[in-house]
Design an enzyme around this catalytic site. Structure first.
Site, PDB file in Angstrom:
ATOM      1  N   ASP A 166     121.638 114.602  57.065  1.00 26.93           N
ATOM      2  CA  ASP A 166     121.201 115.362  55.888  1.00 26.93           C
ATOM      3  C   ASP A 166     120.010 114.728  55.179  1.00 26.93           C
ATOM      4  O   ASP A 166     120.143 114.136  54.105  1.00 26.93           O
ATOM      5  CB  ASP A 166     122.367 115.532  54.915  1.00 26.93           C
ATOM      6  CG  ASP A 166     123.512 116.293  55.551  1.00 26.93           C
ATOM      7  OD1 ASP A 166     123.306 116.906  56.621  1.00 26.93           O
ATOM      8  OD2 ASP A 166     124.623 116.268  54.995  1.00 26.93           O
TER       9      ASP A 166
ATOM     10  N   ASP B 218     130.103 117.485  63.859  1.00 24.60           N
ATOM     11  CA  ASP B 218     129.770 117.039  62.502  1.00 24.60           C
ATOM     12  C   ASP B 218     130.953 116.310  61.853  1.00 24.60           C
ATOM     13  O   ASP B 218     132.076 116.364  62.353  1.00 24.60           O
ATOM     14  CB  ASP B 218     129.385 118.272  61.670  1.00 24.60           C
ATOM     15  CG  ASP B 218     128.764 117.914  60.313  1.00 24.60           C
ATOM     16  OD1 ASP B 218     128.311 116.762  60.137  1.00 24.60           O
ATOM     17  OD2 ASP B 218     128.728 118.793  59.437  1.00 24.60           O
TER      18      ASP B 218
ATOM     19  N   GLU C 160     132.114 110.658  60.903  1.00 20.24           N
ATOM     20  CA  GLU C 160     132.007 109.213  60.554  1.00 20.24           C
ATOM     21  C   GLU C 160     133.395 108.562  60.508  1.00 20.24           C
ATOM     22  O   GLU C 160     133.482 107.401  60.836  1.00 20.24           O
ATOM     23  CB  GLU C 160     131.286 109.062  59.211  1.00 20.24           C
ATOM     24  CG  GLU C 160     129.817 109.461  59.269  1.00 20.24           C
ATOM     25  CD  GLU C 160     129.590 110.984  59.414  1.00 20.24           C
ATOM     26  OE1 GLU C 160     130.467 111.739  58.923  1.00 20.24           O
ATOM     27  OE2 GLU C 160     128.594 111.398  60.012  1.00 20.24           O
TER      28      GLU C 160
HETATM   29  O1  MIG Z   1     129.418 118.348  54.032  1.00 20.42           O
HETATM   30  O2  MIG Z   1     128.525 122.119  57.858  1.00 20.42           O
HETATM   31  O3  MIG Z   1     125.128 117.244  58.215  1.00 20.42           O
HETATM   32  O4  MIG Z   1     124.054 119.717  58.952  1.00 20.42           O
HETATM   33  O5  MIG Z   1     124.994 121.985  57.599  1.00 20.42           O
HETATM   34  C1  MIG Z   1     128.373 119.008  54.684  1.00 20.42           C
HETATM   35  C2  MIG Z   1     127.765 121.984  56.705  1.00 20.42           C
HETATM   36  C3  MIG Z   1     128.815 119.374  56.071  1.00 20.42           C
HETATM   37  C4  MIG Z   1     126.885 118.334  57.058  1.00 20.42           C
HETATM   38  C5  MIG Z   1     125.878 118.428  58.158  1.00 20.42           C
HETATM   39  C6  MIG Z   1     125.003 119.624  57.930  1.00 20.42           C
HETATM   40  C7  MIG Z   1     125.838 120.869  57.865  1.00 20.42           C
HETATM   41  C8  MIG Z   1     126.881 120.738  56.768  1.00 20.42           C
HETATM   42  N1  MIG Z   1     127.703 119.535  56.988  1.00 20.42           N
END
Ligand code: MIG
Length: 626
Positions: free
Chosen positions: A421, A308, A311
Site C-alpha cells: 500500500d 493479501d 503478514e
Molecule cells: O486492509 O483488499 O494491500 O492492495 O486493495 C486492506 C483491500 C486490505 C490491502 C492490499 C490492497 C487491497 C486491500 N487490502
C-alpha cells in the site's frame, strides 16, 4: 564461495535449496558479541545493498531496518519494516561479501544509523542468536548475488500473459464495474491483459466464495473477458471467516487446521470478514488443504491470484478487543487531560498487529510447536507456497499467475510480490525504483508497485510518469484504494498519451520477457544499480535514480512533479530511444552526464545495442514472443 555458520536455528525456513557444509574454524567477517550481536566495521566508502523490500535508497547505509513482516500503510522514510523480510545484505567496500541471516524471527540491521561506521545485526533472541548465517564471496557484486541466488533456488516465472498490463481497483464492486472497465480500455484502444478483483467479489469477504448478488456469474464473466483477451485475477486473504455453516471454516475447524491460542482453542482475530481464524500454513496438510480450495475459482476459469493480508495483518484479536472495551470504561465520565485523552484513543489504536497478539498463538509444523512471534516472517511465504503447490497440482502444465504481499526469501520460488500500500506520491516512484533491484537480489523478479499509488488521490501527470517507469517492471498493475479518485488510464479525459505509453510496454515485451527469463535461468538480476555493471566507474557507483534493465537497457525515469528534463549519467556510449506520440526515434549519446529533455508523455530510455520492437497489439494473445 559460500560459507555457512550455524547457530542452533529455530526451524528450517525453506529459504535455501542447497546443503552447504558448516564451516569450521573459518573466521567470520563479523564480530559476534557476548550479547549475540553481529558487528561489522565499515570504512568510509562502504556501500551496503540488499534487504529487498524496504524504504530509502539503493545503498542502505545510514538507516536502521527491521525484518518483521508488517501491514504498514505509510511507506515513509522513518519506517523500519514493510511487508517483506529479506535478510540479505551485500557489503561493497574494501571487503566485499554477501551475508544472509536466515531466521524466521525479528532481526534488526543497523547500517551506520547509531554509529555511521558500524553495522550491527541483532537477532530477536540476543544472548544466543538462533539462525543460519551464509557468507558469500565472489569476483564481483553480480557474481556474489548469483551465488546467493543459486543457494536460494530458481525464481518463479509467471505465464507470458502476466507480463501484460493490468487494472485493479478496490472499489470494483460488481460485474458491471468490471465490464465497464474492460469496455473503457477497449474504447480507448489501450492494451490490457488483466483486471483484478479485490475483496468485494467475495460473499461477506469469505475466501473462496463469490457474491451471488454482485457477481452472479463469475464463470460467464471470466469466459467473456478471456474471449476479449483479459484474465480476471481475484484476491485471496489469509484469514478465514469464523462462521458456522461456511464450509471452509467448518472443515478447517473440525480438522484443527487453524492457529491455536495457548489453551488449544482457535485463535480468533478481526480482519475484513469480522471474527476470523488463521490457517496454520506451517502444517503441510493445511497447506495442501487451503491450496486446493483455490480450485473453487480455477473451476470458474480463473488462472491467477494475489494473496493479501498474509503478514498476517490483524486489525485486532478477539481477546484484545474484549480487553480494550474493559479498559476504555476506566476513562468514561472522567475529565480527560491531553495525555489521558491520547491514552484513551490508543486503547483501540494499538490493537492492530500487536506484538502481544503475535505472541499469543501457535503453529504446529513437522518440526514442532512454535509461538507465532518466533516464526512470524514465514507465514506469508507459506501461504504463497500453499497456493503455488496446489495450483501446480491442479494444472501441472502451466505456471500459475501468483503474487503475494508478505514474503520471506524462499517465497520467490513460488510467486512474485507487489510492494503493498504505497501512496499517490511522487516520492513513491523513486521508492519503487529503489526497491526493484534490492528485491531482485533476494530472488523476487516478478514484482512491481501499485502504479499511480494505492492510498491517496492520483493526478494525470503522476500517473503518466509512474507508467513511464512501470513499462519496465515485470508486474505492471495500476491499483488504488477504496474511496480514492479513479486512476485508470481512461480516467483523466484524454487517453492518447496513456495508450502510447502502455502500447510501448507491449512493443517492448519481447525484450522484457526474454531478459526476465534469462535472469531467472542464470540467477541474475533483471534490475541492477549501475554500480553492478560498471564497477570501475566512480560516478556510476553513486547513481541512485537510474537502473540497468536486462542486458542492454538503462532507464532514468522522471519522478518529480513538473520536471520536463533531468540529468542522466551514461556510463558508456549509448543509443537514446525516445517514444513520443507513439513514434520511436533514436540518437547516439556519448558517455558522461547529459541533461535530457523528457516532456510529459515522452518515454526516454537508453540502450547499449539496438533493440527490436514488436508491432502494437491490444493484448499478449496477439503477440508472439519467447
Ligand atoms: O486492509 O483488499 O494491500 O492492495 O486493495 C486492506 C483491500 C486490505 C490491502 C492490499 C490492497 C487491497 C486491500 N487490502
Amino acid at each position: 564461495m559460500i560459507k555457512r555458520y550455524s547457530y542452533d536455528p529455530v526451524i528450517g525456513t525453506g529459504a535455501t535449496v542447497r546443503e552447504i557444509e558448516i564451516s569450521v574454524g573459518e573466521p567470520l567477517p563479523f564480530t559476534l558479541t557476548d550479547d549475540g550481536v553481529f558487528v561489522y566495521e565499515m570504512d568510509g566508502d562502504t556501500r551496503v545493498y540488499g534487504l529487498g523490500e524496504t524504504v530509502r535508497g539503493m545503498n542502505k547505509r545510514g538507516w536502521i531496518y527491521e525484518s518483521f513482516c508488517s501491514d504498514e500503510p505509510f511507506h515513509t522514510e522513518d519506517k523500519r519494516s514493510l511487508y517483506g523480510a529479506h535478510n540479505f545484505v551485500l557489503i561493497d567496500g574494501e571487503q566485499r561479501f554477501g551475508a544472509f541471516f536466515d531466521t524466521p524471527g525479528r532481526i534488526t540491521f543497523d547500517i551506520g544509523y547509531t554509529d555511521s561506521s558500524v553495522m550491527t545485526v541483532t537477532p530477536d533472541d540476543t544472548q544466543s542468536p538462533r539462525l543460519e548465517l551464509y557468507i558469500i564471496t565472489g569476483d564481483s557484486l553480480r557474481d556474489i548475488v548469483r551465488q546467493f541466488r543459486s543457494l536460494i533456488g530458481r525464481s518463479y516465472t509467471p505465464p507470458k500473459w502476466a507480463f501484460g498490463y493490468g487494472q485493479s481497483r478496490w472499489g470494483y464492486v460488481n460485474q458491471e464495474d468490471i465490464i465497464r472497465c474492460a469496455d473503457s480500455y477497449r474504447d480507448a484502444g489501450i492494451p490490457i491483459d488483466m483486471i483484478y478483483l479485490d475483496i468485494d467479489y467475495m460473499d461477506s469477504f469469505k475466501d473462496f466464495t463469490v457474491s451471488p448478488e454482485r457477481f452472479p456469474d463469475l464463470k460467464g464473466l471470466a469466459a467473456e473477458m478471456k474471449r476479449r483477451g483479459i484474465r480476471l485475477i481475484p484476491i485471496i486473504d489469509a484469514a478465514v471467516k469464523r462462521e458456522e455453516g461456511f464450509d471452509v471454516y467448518d472443515e478447517g475447524h473440525e480438522r484443527g487446521y487453524f492457529c491455536k491460542d495457548k489453551d488449544g482453542g482457535d485463535f480468533v482475530v478481526g480482519v475484513w470478514p469480522g471474527m476470523s481464524v488463521l490457517p496454520d500454513f506451517f502444517d503441510p496438510e493445511v497447506r495442501r488443504w487451503f491450496g486446493m480450495k483455490y480450485k473453487t475459482l480455477t473451476d470458474m476459469g480463473i488462472e491467477g491470484f494475489w494473496n493479501d493480508m498474509n503478514e498476517p495483518a490483524l486489525f485486532y484479536s478477539e481477546k484484545g478487543l474484549d480487553n480494550a472495551f474493559k479498559e476504555i470504561k476506566d476513562y468514561e465520565g472522567k475529565q480527560l487531560g491531553a495525555l489521558n485523552f491520547f491514552g484513551a484513543r490508543d486503547v483501540f489504536n494499538r490493537l492492530a498487529n500487536s506484538d502481544s497478539d503475535y505472541g499469543s498463538f501457535y503453529h504446529s509444523s513437522p518440526e514442532g510447536r512454535f509461538i507465532h512471534r518466533d516464526v512470524h516472517n514465514l507465514y506469508g511465504s507459506l501461504m504463497t507456497r500453499s497456493a503455488y503447490e496446489a495450483l501446480k497440482e491442479l494444472r501441472p502444465d502451466t505456471e500459475p499467475m501468483l503474487f503475494s504481499r508478505a514474503s520471506y526469501i524462499g517465497a520467490h520460488r513460488y510467486g512474485g510480490i507487489w510492494t503493498g500500500d504505497n501512496h499517490s506520491w511522487w516520492s513513491h516512484i523513486l521508492l519503487s525504483m529503489q526497491q526493484m533491484p534490492a528485491l531482485n537480489m533476494c530472488g523476487f523478479l516478478f514484482s512491481g508497485s501499485d502504479i499511480g499509488g494505492f492510498n491517496g488521490c492520483c493526478t494525470r501527470d503522476l500517473l503518466i510518469r509512474w507508467l513511464s517507469f512501470a513499462v519496465f517492471t515485470p508486474l505492471m498493475r495500476n491499483h488504488a484504494a477504496a474511496g480514492t479518485r479513479s486512476q485508470e488510464a481512461f480516467a483523466f479525459g484524454d487517453t492518447e498519451v496513456f495508450r502510447h505509453i502502455i502500447t510501448l510496454r507491449y512493443r517492448l515485451l519481447p525484450y522484457i520477457y526474454s531478459e526476465f527469463v534469462k535472469a531467472v535461468e542464470s540467477d541474475d538480476m533483471y534490475f541492477r544499480p549501475l554500480r553492478f555493471d560498471y564497477e570501475d566507474d566512480e560516478i556510476a557507483a553513486t547513481v541512485e535514480d537510474q537502473l540497468m534493465v536486462g542486458d542492454a537497457l538503462m532507464i532514468a525515469p522522471v519522478y518529480t512533479q513538473n520536471a520536463v528534463a533531468r540529468h542522466v549519467y551514461l556510463p558508456e556510449k549509448m543509443i537514446q530511444y525516445r517514444m513520443s506520440g507513439g513514434e520511436i526515434s533514436t540518437e547516439e549519446l556519448n558517455k558522461g552526464w547529459h541533461y535530457i529533455s523528457v516532456p510529459l508523455g515522452d518515454v526516454v530510455f537508453f540502450a547499449k545495442r539496438e533493440i527490436t520492437f514488436a508491432d502494437p497489439v491490444m493484448n499478449t494473445s496477439e503477440l508472439a514472443f519467447n
